[in-house]
Enzyme design. Sequence first.
Site, PDB file in Angstrom:
ATOM      1  N   CYS A  53       0.809  -1.219   0.000  1.00 52.69           N
ATOM      2  CA  CYS A  53       0.000   0.000   0.000  1.00 52.69           C
ATOM      3  C   CYS A  53       0.848   1.276   0.000  1.00 52.69           C
ATOM      4  O   CYS A  53       0.539   2.245  -0.698  1.00 52.69           O
ATOM      5  CB  CYS A  53      -0.935  -0.016   1.202  1.00 52.69           C
ATOM      6  SG  CYS A  53      -0.171  -0.631   2.718  1.00 52.69           S
ATOM      7  N   GLN A  79       2.258   5.397   8.771  1.00 53.04           N
ATOM      8  CA  GLN A  79       1.271   4.449   8.271  1.00 53.04           C
ATOM      9  C   GLN A  79       0.123   4.225   9.257  1.00 53.04           C
ATOM     10  O   GLN A  79       0.329   4.061  10.461  1.00 53.04           O
ATOM     11  CB  GLN A  79       1.965   3.129   7.932  1.00 53.04           C
ATOM     12  CG  GLN A  79       2.963   3.302   6.797  1.00 53.04           C
ATOM     13  CD  GLN A  79       3.636   2.037   6.337  1.00 53.04           C
ATOM     14  OE1 GLN A  79       4.844   2.058   6.090  1.00 53.04           O
ATOM     15  NE2 GLN A  79       2.922   0.944   6.191  1.00 53.04           N
ATOM     16  N   ARG A 110       4.454   3.247  12.179  1.00 53.74           N
ATOM     17  CA  ARG A 110       2.996   3.165  12.405  1.00 53.74           C
ATOM     18  C   ARG A 110       2.578   4.337  13.276  1.00 53.74           C
ATOM     19  O   ARG A 110       3.198   4.587  14.323  1.00 53.74           O
ATOM     20  CB  ARG A 110       2.660   1.857  13.103  1.00 53.74           C
ATOM     21  CG  ARG A 110       1.183   1.605  13.245  1.00 53.74           C
ATOM     22  CD  ARG A 110       0.527   1.137  11.982  1.00 53.74           C
ATOM     23  NE  ARG A 110       0.981  -0.175  11.585  1.00 53.74           N
ATOM     24  CZ  ARG A 110       0.852  -0.662  10.345  1.00 53.74           C
ATOM     25  NH1 ARG A 110       0.276   0.049   9.392  1.00 53.74           N
ATOM     26  NH2 ARG A 110       1.287  -1.861  10.055  1.00 53.74           N
ATOM     27  N   HIS A 142      -2.102   6.310   4.651  1.00 54.06           N
ATOM     28  CA  HIS A 142      -0.655   6.281   4.819  1.00 54.06           C
ATOM     29  C   HIS A 142      -0.084   7.599   4.273  1.00 54.06           C
ATOM     30  O   HIS A 142      -0.408   8.005   3.157  1.00 54.06           O
ATOM     31  CB  HIS A 142      -0.038   5.114   4.038  1.00 54.06           C
ATOM     32  CG  HIS A 142      -0.280   3.765   4.663  1.00 54.06           C
ATOM     33  ND1 HIS A 142      -0.946   3.580   5.842  1.00 54.06           N
ATOM     34  CD2 HIS A 142       0.103   2.522   4.250  1.00 54.06           C
ATOM     35  CE1 HIS A 142      -0.981   2.284   6.137  1.00 54.06           C
ATOM     36  NE2 HIS A 142      -0.361   1.625   5.183  1.00 54.06           N
TER      37      HIS A 142
HETATM   38  N1  HSE Z   1       2.028  -3.603   5.148  1.00 54.06           N
HETATM   39  C1  HSE Z   1       1.130  -2.495   5.121  1.00 54.06           C
HETATM   40  C2  HSE Z   1       0.982  -1.908   6.497  1.00 54.06           C
HETATM   41  C3  HSE Z   1      -0.221  -2.861   4.617  1.00 54.06           C
HETATM   42  O1  HSE Z   1       1.244  -2.613   7.460  1.00 54.06           O
HETATM   43  O2  HSE Z   1       0.605  -0.757   6.619  1.00 54.06           O
HETATM   44  C4  HSE Z   1      -0.238  -3.768   3.422  1.00 54.06           C
HETATM   45  O3  HSE Z   1       0.266  -3.194   2.246  1.00 54.06           O
END
Ligand code: HSE
Length: 382
Positions: A139, A166, A281, A288
């Site tokens: 993504c 993200q 995160r 994102h």
């Molecule tokens: N790996 C991505 C995330 C989501 O953890 O934000 C999948 O593309």
Amino acid sequence: MALRVGLVGWRGMVGSVLMQRMSAERDFDTIETTFFSTSSAGKAAPEIEGCKTYDPILQDGNDVAKLKGMDVIITCQGGDYTKTIYKPLREAGWKGHWIDASKILRMNDDAIIILDPINMPVIKNALAKGIKDWIGGNCTVSCMLMGVGALYKAGLVEWMQTSTYQAASGGGAPNMRELLTQYGALYAEVKDLLNDPASAILEIDRKVTAKQNAFTSEEAANFRGIPLGGNLIPWIDADREDGTSLEEWKGGAETNKIMGIANKILGSNEAPIPIDSTCIRVGAMRCHSQSLTFKLKKNVPLADIEQMIANDNEWVKFVPNNRIDSEKQLTPAVVSGTMNIPVGRVRKLAMGPQYLGAFTVGDQLLWGAAEPLRRMLRVLQA
Ligand code: HSE
């Protein structure tokens, strides 16, 4: 003749967004749909808005013979399903098109990562060569390229570094619920103090921090016991034990693959573009965001770069680099649930005229997951 399309994993989060988008774009008008399920075969197929030509019975997602009757299979069922069913299906002689949201086949030489507004020439080349596996990208990578793909298309990128912000949705639906529950628990912890204008902010802060660090393993189960509410986590996905995470590795590997760089099957011997990432995160719901640093191969005037980005595709929105526009247009809250990919904070950096900074935001579930899949169906029909 209408393509016979099998849909697997249409009920989950990405699958549900896919169904919404296929309804909105009237994709169901042009196909014959069969809904598959790995748990409820034999029950009634779902009623999806705009889907009129469909098998009324849910078919078994593990029934290779039934799957073989499809021209196209689109799966959002996840990696375990792909691991279980893809090989037996191909070994049974199925020659159809496999469109997959999961990462399992993504880096195979004979699989293409689909993002047609950015890599239609790669997709067309692969179609002409008989390739049949079409995989949605990571993504973060897809959202980044929808924003600044113009610079890659023009061959201007010497290297790129991205720091990502993200959203919880990247971890899945339970992660989004956990984030909100944590926000609620933090608020509850200090509600009385907040209602008292005379209370001390340092006391509120102390209680919130204590609560964050006291979440039980159940309350923080989805982020490996680490609180995300009011916090951030500077690691996403597996530890590659070379100082990088799997998510960070994907940034370089997938960007090059999407652009068709160093793909021998497609005849590219180009050296990969160095791309490095720090993936983080944050407590956003489903967008994102990324802060990008480029070194360009040459000094291109800023106005030309702005034009290139703005004109690349119909979804990118160039955001002037000033406070008001950046605050209003470059946030997860304003982008969430939309197809827009704003790109802003575009400026030459202090390191020299070939260094460029930018910031972009994209909906992780739309361009980051569902949209490239449904668009591939349209490419196959063209
Ligand atoms: N790996 C991505 C995330 C989501 O953890 O934000 C999948 O593309």
